[in-house]
Design a protein around this motif. Structure first.
Motif, short mmCIF file in Angstrom:
data_model
loop_
_atom_site.label_atom_id
_atom_site.label_comp_id
_atom_site.label_asym_id
_atom_site.label_seq_id
_atom_site.Cartn_x
_atom_site.Cartn_y
_atom_site.Cartn_z
N ASP A 189 0.79 -2.71 -4.83
CA ASP A 189 -0.47 -1.70 -4.69
C ASP A 189 -1.30 -1.88 -5.87
N LEU A 190 -2.38 -1.50 -6.05
CA LEU A 190 -3.27 -1.50 -7.08
C LEU A 190 -2.54 -0.60 -8.31
N VAL A 191 -2.24 0.45 -7.73
CA VAL A 191 -1.68 1.54 -8.70
C VAL A 191 -0.37 1.85 -8.31
N ASP A 195 -12.73 -6.28 2.08
CA ASP A 195 -13.07 -7.84 2.08
C ASP A 195 -11.66 -8.31 1.21
N SER A 196 -11.09 -7.39 0.23
CA SER A 196 -10.14 -8.03 -0.49
C SER A 196 -8.74 -8.07 0.18
N THR A 197 -8.40 -7.18 1.32
CA THR A 197 -7.31 -7.22 2.02
C THR A 197 -7.54 -7.82 3.40
N GLY A 211 0.84 -1.22 0.04
CA GLY A 211 0.12 0.09 -0.02
C GLY A 211 1.01 1.30 0.10
N THR A 212 1.03 1.84 -1.52
CA THR A 212 1.88 3.13 -1.25
C THR A 212 1.03 4.34 -1.65
N GLY A 213 -0.03 4.58 -0.64
CA GLY A 213 -0.70 5.67 -0.73
C GLY A 213 -0.04 6.45 -0.27
N ARG A 214 -0.85 7.45 0.55
CA ARG A 214 -0.21 8.65 1.31
C ARG A 214 0.94 8.36 2.60
N ILE A 215 0.29 7.40 3.31
CA ILE A 215 1.08 6.97 4.37
C ILE A 215 2.21 5.99 3.85
N GLY A 216 1.97 5.14 2.86
CA GLY A 216 2.99 4.18 2.39
C GLY A 216 4.17 5.02 1.57
N GLU A 217 3.62 6.19 1.05
CA GLU A 217 4.68 7.00 0.53
C GLU A 217 5.72 7.41 1.49
N GLN A 242 -2.20 4.13 18.40
CA GLN A 242 -1.79 5.41 18.45
C GLN A 242 -0.99 6.16 17.50
N ALA A 243 -0.70 5.38 16.50
CA ALA A 243 0.16 6.21 15.17
C ALA A 243 -0.31 7.55 14.91
N TYR A 244 -1.52 7.70 14.96
CA TYR A 244 -1.96 9.15 14.51
C TYR A 244 -1.91 10.19 15.16
N ASN A 255 2.26 -3.63 11.59
CA ASN A 255 1.23 -3.03 11.06
C ASN A 255 0.62 -2.15 11.81
N SER A 256 0.61 -0.86 10.85
CA SER A 256 0.03 0.48 11.47
C SER A 256 -1.29 0.64 10.75
N SER A 257 -1.69 -0.26 10.09
CA SER A 257 -3.08 0.08 9.39
C SER A 257 -4.29 -0.29 10.05
N ARG A 258 -4.68 -1.62 9.74
CA ARG A 258 -5.91 -2.03 10.60
C ARG A 258 -5.43 -3.61 11.01
N GLY A 259 -6.20 -3.88 12.15
CA GLY A 259 -5.65 -5.26 12.61
C GLY A 259 -5.99 -6.35 11.70
N LEU A 263 2.91 -4.08 16.39
CA LEU A 263 1.57 -3.89 15.84
C LEU A 263 1.13 -2.62 16.68
N ASP A 264 0.54 -1.74 16.05
CA ASP A 264 -0.19 -0.59 16.57
C ASP A 264 -1.68 -0.93 16.48
N VAL A 265 -2.00 -1.76 15.71
CA VAL A 265 -3.48 -2.48 15.56
C VAL A 265 -3.69 -3.71 15.56
P1 NAD Z 1 -4.42 6.01 1.03
O1 NAD Z 1 -5.89 5.68 0.17
O2 NAD Z 1 -3.72 7.13 0.69
O3 NAD Z 1 -3.53 4.82 0.55
C1 NAD Z 1 -3.94 3.46 0.51
C2 NAD Z 1 -3.27 2.57 -0.59
O4 NAD Z 1 -3.79 1.31 -0.65
C3 NAD Z 1 -3.54 3.40 -2.05
O5 NAD Z 1 -2.37 3.40 -2.87
C4 NAD Z 1 -4.44 2.20 -2.54
O6 NAD Z 1 -4.37 2.18 -4.06
C5 NAD Z 1 -4.18 0.86 -2.00
N1 NAD Z 1 -5.04 0.02 -2.15
C6 NAD Z 1 -6.27 0.33 -1.68
N2 NAD Z 1 -6.84 -0.90 -2.04
C7 NAD Z 1 -5.85 -1.73 -2.30
C8 NAD Z 1 -6.15 -3.49 -2.40
N3 NAD Z 1 -7.10 -3.91 -2.32
N4 NAD Z 1 -4.86 -3.90 -2.80
C9 NAD Z 1 -3.86 -3.12 -3.29
N5 NAD Z 1 -3.74 -1.89 -2.83
C10 NAD Z 1 -4.72 -1.36 -2.22
O7 NAD Z 1 -4.49 5.68 2.45
P2 NAD Z 1 -3.43 6.24 3.59
O8 NAD Z 1 -3.88 7.74 4.02
O9 NAD Z 1 -2.05 6.02 3.20
O10 NAD Z 1 -4.01 5.17 4.88
C11 NAD Z 1 -3.59 3.89 4.59
C12 NAD Z 1 -4.24 3.35 5.96
O11 NAD Z 1 -3.54 3.60 7.01
C13 NAD Z 1 -5.87 3.51 6.33
O12 NAD Z 1 -6.56 2.70 5.44
C14 NAD Z 1 -6.01 2.89 7.56
O13 NAD Z 1 -6.14 1.68 7.91
C15 NAD Z 1 -4.76 3.26 8.33
N6 NAD Z 1 -4.49 4.44 9.23
C16 NAD Z 1 -3.98 3.86 10.37
C17 NAD Z 1 -3.92 4.92 11.48
C18 NAD Z 1 -3.30 4.48 12.68
O14 NAD Z 1 -3.55 5.45 13.85
N7 NAD Z 1 -2.96 3.48 13.18
C19 NAD Z 1 -4.34 6.34 11.29
C20 NAD Z 1 -4.64 6.60 9.79
C21 NAD Z 1 -4.89 5.37 8.98
#
Ligand code: NAD
Length: 336
Positions: A177-179, A212-214, A154-160, A299-301, A234-238, A260-262
Motif C-alpha cells: 500500500d502507499l501507506v 491510472d497508477s493501478t 491495498g490495505t484500506g477498509r476492505i483490505g484490512e 456482487q461482492a457488495y 479480484n473483488s476491486s475493479r476489473g 473474479l468478481d469484476v
Molecule cells: P479504501 O480507500 O479504504 O482503501 C484503498 C487502499 O488502497 C488505501 O489503503 C490506499 O492507501 C490504497 N491505495 C490507493 N491508491 C493506491 C496506489 N496507487 N498504490 C497503492 N495503494 C493505493 O477503499 P476500500 O473501501 O477498501 O475499497 C477498495 C476498493 O474496493 C474500491 O476502490 C473499489 O474499487 C472496490 N470495491 C468493490 C466492490 C464490489 O462489489 N466488488 C464494492 C466496493 C468497493
C-alpha cells in the motif's frame, strides 16, 4: 416529492421505497426502474428534480446534459466509486451530485474470501458433481490456508477486513500500500514491495482502487512472477488485471484458482441477462471455461447490510440536498 431511481433490483425496490417513505424528513415516493441510467434512458427522467443512479449508471457529460435539460437538479449515486461521473460537467450545469462515501467493508472482504475458498476447495465443481450423483474426489484436492501466505494489495477498509480473516486462518501476512495500515501491522502484516508480494504469496487479493497508477497492476510480468500454485482474487475493479495476459497464463495450466468478481469489460454486461444471446466477448467466454476459475458479476457488495447502508445514506443525501446541507457524500458542489 417523487424521486426516480435507475438500476434498482427487485430485491432493493421495497427497501428503497420504505426508506424514502419512513425518513424523518420525508415522506417521499420513489419510482424504481430496473434499467440503468444511460443516454437512451435519461429522457425518462424529464420532470424529476431528483434522480438516483446505480454503480454502473452512465453519468457522462452527455447524460448529465440530458438530465439537466429535463429539469433534474440532483443526482444521488448509490455507490462509493464515482469514476463514471463527469464532475466538471455537473459543476457547469449546477447540479448537485452525491455518493455513498462508505459502507460495510465486510460485505466485499467476506465475498473475496468466499471466492478464494471456492476456487481453492473446488466448491463449484464439487457441487456440479454431486448434482450429477458423481461422488468421486479426484481433482478436488485443495490446500490448507493455515500457515500459508496471504498477499493483500491495498490495505484500506476492505483490505484490512480481508486481512483480519486471513489472520483468523493463521496465515502469514504480506501487504502492499502507499501507506501501511497500523491495524494490519498489529496483526503481523509485513509491508513489502509488490514484486516480493507477487512472488511470495500463496493467496493474492486485490483491494486497491482503479486509478491510472493501478491500471493493469497485475500485468503479464506480475502474473509470471506469481507462484504457479497461487490463488488470485479480484473483488476491486476489473481494470486492475490484464485479462488477456491472465487467460494466457491459465491456458498454460497455471494457478490453483482465480476468483473474479469484476472484469475489465464488465460495463454494459454485468447485471444484465445475456443468457439467450450469442456470446460477443471472447475473453470472458474463454475465462469461464477454465475449471479453476470462478467469475461472479460484481456482487461482492450485495449483502442486506451493505445495501441497507447504501440506501439509508442515499435517502439522507437526498434529504441533505432538499435542506441545503452538504456532507462528506457531496461530490458537487465542491466544499466552499
Ligand atoms: P479504501 O480507500 O479504504 O482503501 C484503498 C487502499 O488502497 C488505501 O489503503 C490506499 O492507501 C490504497 N491505495 C490507493 N491508491 C493506491 C496506489 N496507487 N498504490 C497503492 N495503494 C493505493 O477503499 P476500500 O473501501 O477498501 O475499497 C477498495 C476498493 O474496493 C474500491 O476502490 C473499489 O474499487 C472496490 N470495491 C468493490 C466492490 C464490489 O462489489 N466488488 C464494492 C466496493 C468497493
Amino acid at each position: 416529492m417523487e424521486i426516480l431511481a435507475f438500476g434498482v433490483t427487485a430485491d432493493e425496490e421495497p427497501l428503497l421505497a420504505r426508506a424514502f417513505r419512513d425518513h424523518s424528513e420525508g415522506p417521499h415516493e420513489v419510482r424504481c426502474l430496473d434499467v440503468f441510467l444511460s443516454e437512451d434512458t435519461a429522457p425518462i427522467a424529464a420532470g424529476y428534480e431528483i434522480v438516483s443512479s446505480s454503480v454502473n449508471g452512465d453519468l457522462s457529460g452527455r447524460v448529465l446534459r440530458i438530465l439537466a435539460a429535463g429539469g433534474t437538479r440532483m443526482v444521488a449515486q448509490r455507490s462509493t466509486g464515482f469514476n463514471n461521473v463527469d464532475l466538471d460537467e455537473a459543476r457547469r450545469l449546477g447540479l448537485t451530485v452525491s455518493r455513498v462515501a462508505s459502507y460495510s467493508p465486510y460485505s466485499v472482504a467476506e465475498f473475496a474470501w468466499a471466492l478464494a475458498m471456492a476456487v481453492n476447495r473446488r466448491i463449484v465443481r464439487a457441487s456440479h458433481r454431486t448434482r450429477d450423483f458423481d461422488f468421486r474426489l479426484n481433482g478436488l484436492m485443495g490446500r490448507d490456508m493455515h500457515g500459508r501466505t496471504a498477499g493483500v494489495l491495498g490495505t484500506g477498509r476492505i483490505g484490512e477486513a480481508f486481512t483480519r480473516i486471513a489472520h483468523g486462518f493463521g496465515m502469514n501476512l504480506l501487504g502492499w500500500d502507499l501507506v501501511p495500515n497500523p491495524a494490519c501491522v498489529e496483526l503481523g502484516m509485513r509491508y513489502v514491495d509488490k514484486g516480493e508480494l507477487f512472488a511470495e504469496a500463496d493467496l493474492i487479493s486485490l483491494h486497491v482502487p482503479l486509478l491510472d497508477s493501478t491500471h493493469h497492476i497485475v500485468d503479464a510480468a506480475a502474473l509470471k512472477a506469481m507462484r504457479d500454485d497461487a490463488v488470485l482474487v479480484n473483488s476491486s475493479r476489473g481494470g486492475l488485471i490484464d485479462t488477456e495476459a491472465l487467460v494466457t497464463e491459465l491456458r498454460a495450466g497455471r494457478f490453483t484458482g482465480v476468483g473474479l468478481d469484476v472484469y475489465e469489460a464488465e460495463a454494459g454486461l454485468f447485471f444484465t441477462d445475456r443468457s439467450l444471446e450469442a456470446v460477443a466477448d471472447d475473453t470472458l467466454a474463454r475465462l469461464v471455461t477454465f475449471p479453476n476459475v470462478v467469475v461472479t458479476s460484481h456482487q461482492a457488495y450485495y449483502t442486506q447490510d451493505a445495501v441497507g447502508q447504501i440506501i439509508a445514506t442515499t435517502v439522507r443525501n437526498v434529504a441533505d440536498y432538499m435542506a441545503g446541507r452538504r456532507s462528506e457524500n457531496t461530490l458537487v458542489p465542491d466544499a466552499a
